[in-house]
Design a protein around this motif. Structure first.
Motif, mmCIF file in Angstrom:
data_model
loop_
_atom_site.group_PDB
_atom_site.id
_atom_site.type_symbol
_atom_site.label_atom_id
_atom_site.label_comp_id
_atom_site.label_asym_id
_atom_site.label_seq_id
_atom_site.Cartn_x
_atom_site.Cartn_y
_atom_site.Cartn_z
ATOM 1 N N LEU A 40 -11.232 -4.793 -16.369
ATOM 2 C CA LEU A 40 -10.754 -4.254 -15.347
ATOM 3 C C LEU A 40 -9.577 -4.445 -14.549
ATOM 4 O O LEU A 40 -8.949 -3.445 -14.234
ATOM 5 C CB LEU A 40 -11.941 -4.658 -13.997
ATOM 6 N N GLN A 44 -7.403 -2.903 -6.537
ATOM 7 C CA GLN A 44 -6.767 -2.217 -5.876
ATOM 8 C C GLN A 44 -6.998 -1.803 -4.692
ATOM 9 O O GLN A 44 -6.341 -1.716 -3.598
ATOM 10 C CB GLN A 44 -6.135 -1.015 -6.872
ATOM 11 N N GLN A 56 -11.933 0.017 -6.646
ATOM 12 C CA GLN A 56 -11.056 0.606 -7.613
ATOM 13 C C GLN A 56 -10.179 -0.690 -8.345
ATOM 14 O O GLN A 56 -9.608 -1.521 -7.452
ATOM 15 C CB GLN A 56 -9.958 1.513 -7.031
ATOM 16 N N GLU A 58 -7.250 -1.758 -11.584
ATOM 17 C CA GLU A 58 -6.317 -1.317 -12.291
ATOM 18 C C GLU A 58 -6.669 -0.452 -13.280
ATOM 19 O O GLU A 58 -6.112 0.935 -13.427
ATOM 20 C CB GLU A 58 -5.534 -2.485 -12.844
ATOM 21 N N ASN A 59 -7.788 -0.640 -14.299
ATOM 22 C CA ASN A 59 -8.251 0.040 -15.349
ATOM 23 C C ASN A 59 -9.485 0.708 -15.274
ATOM 24 O O ASN A 59 -9.941 1.557 -16.226
ATOM 25 C CB ASN A 59 -8.338 -1.052 -16.243
ATOM 26 N N ASN A 60 -10.290 0.432 -14.111
ATOM 27 C CA ASN A 60 -11.548 1.230 -14.020
ATOM 28 C C ASN A 60 -12.196 0.809 -12.649
ATOM 29 O O ASN A 60 -11.693 0.166 -11.977
ATOM 30 C CB ASN A 60 -12.516 0.502 -14.910
ATOM 31 N N VAL A 61 -13.304 1.445 -12.319
ATOM 32 C CA VAL A 61 -14.105 1.146 -11.195
ATOM 33 C C VAL A 61 -15.321 0.387 -11.553
ATOM 34 O O VAL A 61 -15.724 0.223 -12.532
ATOM 35 C CB VAL A 61 -14.602 2.573 -10.450
ATOM 36 N N GLY A 77 -17.575 1.584 -14.508
ATOM 37 C CA GLY A 77 -17.319 2.899 -14.627
ATOM 38 C C GLY A 77 -16.843 3.148 -16.351
ATOM 39 O O GLY A 77 -16.682 2.086 -16.956
ATOM 40 N N GLU A 79 -14.074 5.412 -17.937
ATOM 41 C CA GLU A 79 -12.830 6.138 -17.731
ATOM 42 C C GLU A 79 -13.112 6.319 -16.379
ATOM 43 O O GLU A 79 -12.865 7.562 -15.628
ATOM 44 C CB GLU A 79 -12.907 7.511 -18.432
ATOM 45 N N ASN A 80 -13.204 5.361 -15.303
ATOM 46 C CA ASN A 80 -13.052 5.346 -13.943
ATOM 47 C C ASN A 80 -14.027 6.411 -12.987
ATOM 48 O O ASN A 80 -13.950 6.664 -12.025
ATOM 49 C CB ASN A 80 -11.644 6.122 -13.576
ATOM 50 N N LYS A 81 -15.249 6.362 -13.722
ATOM 51 C CA LYS A 81 -16.356 7.228 -13.033
ATOM 52 C C LYS A 81 -17.568 6.428 -13.266
ATOM 53 O O LYS A 81 -17.833 5.939 -14.473
ATOM 54 C CB LYS A 81 -16.356 8.776 -13.988
#
Ligand code: GLC
Length: 835
Positions: A40, A44, A56, A58-61, A77, A79-81
């Motif tokens: 992760l 952020q 959120q 750096e690399n994902n949620v 997540g 890809e951030n989803k």
């Protein structure tokens, strides 16, 4: 010129060689990089929505959702989803309103629930779980946490030196799963051994126990998942799956019982089954033709060996076609079923999911017409070979197919069968499993076998259960399944598949059933006697004794083995089997109440001692791993070795009365007791009650008119007996009775109180016999609701039965027996002693 030229050439060659090296180095490092997990990263920002926090990184949620006061859901997540994919295990109604808070500090966020706290460390993001006193119960490994490598997802957690692991469903070996690598992938394995993993059922639910505090993690991902519980390392434990979502539920304890209770709230609990399914059940591959089945039934009744159920393995079918009958072997099934019913027998046929490809066979034709079968990704129907030859397989992940499938069970039920046995549903085909890329509907999402394999049997059980509920509105379904998934307990009972007739498997059957119970699946049992091979008379006797105290009690054997009915091992073994199976029926009021408790709270009735004595280290010792509690008041210590006429037993806190000698032992001791072949060591909890009844040949043979209550005096205690019609859902509308018992022990008196509701189930009881154990002296006076009742000399009790309003005392056994008319409402019995 030449020299000049050659030095340039050399330089160029040297440069090219160097460039090659750099390129190779870059390539190698890239490959290494590509093969590493990503994480992760640092925090952020975060956002709070209703019951969840979305972070959120750096690399994902990563999202944390509050499910209830002791459960939190964690999703990482892709890809951030966050993909909120519907679950096949979790009950959406498990979500409860609860008070929670989120506080931000510089380096962390604190999410606080009534039962615990999650510390979200920010840089990098790591989760830590604390109990309400601030003690760490579980935490991400500081170096890793949540990660992924392509589609594979995984979480790494700290492996505390004392950490123990329980659960994970149907696994062999010791109950503590630490030190091993485990796989979840439903697998048909004939004659499995004690190192076989995976087996039929996958349940990615783990209980951790650290410094006496328990927690649970349910990983809701049906892809092939793996658990490393400290295998080959002493730093971390981890779980992950080859694909799908990182989606898990963290369940706070600290009691193991609470963790199981909360987990089963999430995935569903065993519904109260029909009472007959608690009786003894006889199976073999296969009983046929009709006269053999009828003979079998008559034999049970003539020999006075109680039994409720006969199973029909697949030879009852016409060419292995499910929902058909072989007309030569069973010319008139309805007549046969009616005759068996008159003798008090229920019949359960086997159902396999493979549908023979044979135009003209109705199930086949309807399946084709309704688009119910699994296809390959290119649309071509998938064919797999099983018992009937080439088959199609229903796609249970489609609501219309489940409805269609369920309807067939209803139709077969109309012919007179009482329950169903879903086999081969891993699903098993001769090539062992369905190939890639077959495609399932997955409620419209279209998913491959990779996601659907582990939930296939679960969805079949759902189809069966819902079909039967729809068909017989007010009758509790009984379904037995071999395979399943987290939550299958809300549809079906489970047996442990194709075991072997040896003592090792008898031992494994205890471990596996206890492990399943810890994983939310309480209605379990093995093939008593062993499926593969034939038991020795001694093994059979020991296994039947044990089976009396297992939730599901069925004798089953494979084709080609010796006869395995209770009378086939000689008169001595028959006598032992008759006695023990009768005991199961005598204990039915107690056993049924234990099932009711389990249906209400999810805590298994067959359970390891550490469930009730979590702080007692001895209860985790491998030496005592085959001992268990059956319901709240019976401790069972089965003989699990050949030729062992004695048993070393550990008795936890309290006092325990030996079933055979009436001797009372102080708890927290080890005792060695005699256990010749006819003896299964068992102990009663002093302070407890065990309601029972006279001998019957099947559950519904006679209504309960005389209730026997064994009272284990010497400590105060309470107990609730549950009574209902044993078959319908009327209890959901309050149509049941409860009798609450209490004992109050004083130096000069013992008071026993009973308080009963008075709907029809308690009303059928005319008399009650209290068998009070551990009564050191003859009572000077016994009163029932202030009326004195008379003592009668034991020798005068005739014919062997105590008459109403009398009591007797056996000085040798220290048992006082009182018989009185049963009264609903309140009843008070007082025994007075001279000091
Ligand atoms: C499977 C089952 C077993 C059954 C046999 C034949 O092996 O596990 O119980 O008897 O198939 O149907």
């Amino acid at each position: 010129m030449f020299e000049f030229g050659s030095s340039i050439k050399n330089r160029i060659i040297r440069f090219l060689k160097f460039a090659n090296l750099v390129l190779a180095f870059l390539l190698i490092s890239l490959t290494i990089y590509a093969d590493q997990y990503e994480f992760l990263g640092d925090y952020q920002s975060h956002q709070v929505n209703e019951n969840s926090v979305l972070l959120q990184a750096e690399n994902n949620v990563i999202k944390l959702t509050v499910i209830s006061e002791a459960i939190i859901r964690i999703q990482v997540g892709k890809e951030n989803k966050i993909l909120d994919i519907p679950s096949y295990a979790v009950n959406p109604s498990a979500k409860q309103e609860t008070n929670w808070t989120l506080n931000e500090e510089k380096l962390k966020l604190l999410l606080t629930l009534p039962e615990g706290q999650v510390v979200i460390h920010k840089n990098p993001i790591r989760l830590q779980f604390l109990d309400e006193k601030g003690n760490e119960i579980d935490a991400d490994d500081p170096g890793f946490g949540h990660g992924w490598d392509g589609k594979e997802i995984r979480v790494w957690k700290k492996l505390h030196p004392d950490l123990k692991f329980f659960g994970l469903g149907e696994k062999t070996g010791p109950l503590d799963k630490r030190g091993n690598h485990w796989v979840n992938w439903n697998t048909d394995f004939w004659a499995y051994d004690d190192r076989q993993d995976p087996l039929y059922v996958s349940i990615p639910f783990l209980i951790g126990l650290h410094e006496g505090r328990a927690y649970g993690i349910f990983f809701d991902n049906s892809y092939r998942s793996t658990y490393n519980l400290g295998a080959g390392n002493n730093r971390l434990y981890s779980f992950g799956a080859e694909d799908g979502e990182m989606d898990y539920y963290f369940i706070f304890g600290p009691q193991i019982k609470d963790v199981i209770s909360r987990y089963t709230l999430l995935t569903g609990r065993m519904p109260l089954p029909p009472k007959w399914s608690l009786g003894y059940q006889q199976c073999r591959w296969s009983y046929y033709p009709e006269y053999e089945v009828l003979d079998l039934a008559k034999n049970f009744r003539q020999r006075q060996i109680p039994a409720d159920v006969i199973y029909l393995d697949f030879h009852h079918m016409d060419e292995y076609k499910v929902f058909t009958w072989n007309k030569e072997r069973f010319p008139d099934p309805e007549r046969m079923l009616a005759e068996l019913k008159r003798m008090g027998f229920k019949v359960i046929p086997i159902i396999d999911p493979g549908i023979k490809i044979e135009p003209g066979y109705t199930v086949h034709d309807e399946g084709m017409g309704g688009d119910h079968f699994i296809t390959f990704q290119d649309g071509q129907l998938y064919q797999g070979a099983v018992w009937p030859g080439w088959c199609y397989f229903p796609d249970f992940s489609k609501a219309s197919t489940r409805e269609w499938w369920g309807k067939w069970y209803g139709q077969m039920k109309d012919q007179g069968v009482s329950g169903f046995w879903n086999d081969m549903n891993e699903p098993a085909v001769w090539g062992k499993e369905l190939p890639y890329p077959v495609l399932f509907d997955d409620e419209g999402q279209k998913s491959t076998i990779k996601k659907m394999h582990n939930v296939y049997a679960h969805l079949e059980a759902q189809a069966t259960y819902e079909g039967l509920r729809k068909h017989s509105l007010n009758e509790r379904p009984f379904i037995l399944t071999r395979s399943g998934w987290a939550g299958t307990q809300k549809y079906a009972a489970k047996w442990t598949g194709d075991n072997i007739a040896n003592f090792k498997h008898l031992r494994m059957s205890v471990q596996m059933c206890l492990g399943l119970g810890l994983s939310g699946v309480p209605f379990v049992g093995p093939d008593i006697g062993g499926f593969v091979g034939s038991p020795t008379p001694e093994l059979f006797a020991r296994w039947v004794q044990l089976g009396v105290f297992m939730p599901f009690f069925r004798n089953h054997t494979s084709r080609g083995t010796e006869d395995q009915e209770p009378w086939t091992f000689g008169e001595h073994i028959e006598e032992i089997a008759r006695g023990y199976i009768s005991l199961r029926y005598q204990l039915m009021p107690y056993i049924y109440s234990a099932f009711r408790d389990c249906a209400i709270n999810g805590v298994p009735m067959m359970r390891p001692l550490f469930l009730d004595y979590q702080d007692d280290e001895k209860t985790y010792s491998s030496e005592y791993q085959y001992q268990f509690l059956f319901g709240e008041n019976i401790l069972v210590a089965p003989v699990v070795e050949e030729n062992r006429p004695y048993k070393k037993v550990y008795l936890p806190e309290g006092q325990w009365l030996d079933k055979w000698t009436e001797k009372v032992h102080q708890g927290k001791t080890e005792v060695i007791v005699d256990a010749p072949l006819g003896v299964l060591p068992a102990f009663f909890r002093v302070g407890g009650f065990v309601p029972n009844r006279d001998r019957i040949q099947y559950v519904d043979e006679f209504p309960l008119t005389e209730l026997i209550v064994d009272v284990f005096s010497g400590a105060d205690g309470e107990y609730t007996l549950y009574l209902d019609d044993g078959l319908s859902f009327d209890f959901e509308k309050g149509v049941f009775d409860e009798i609450k018992f209490e004992q109050i022990n004083q130096e000069a008196s013992l008071e026993i109180l009973s308080q009963s509701s008075n709907r029809q189930w308690a009303k059928s009881i005319k008399s009650v016999v209290y068998k009070i154990h551990n009564v050191k002296n003859a009572p000077a006076e016994v009163t029932v609701d202030n009326y004195k009742i008379k003592l009668i000399e034991e020798a005068l009790v005739s014919p062997k039965k105590l008459q109403m309003d009398l009591f007797k005392y056996n000085a040798e056994k220290k048992i006082c027996e009182i018989k009185i008319p049963f009264k609903t409402g309140k009843q008070v019995i007082v025994l007075k002693f001279e000091l």
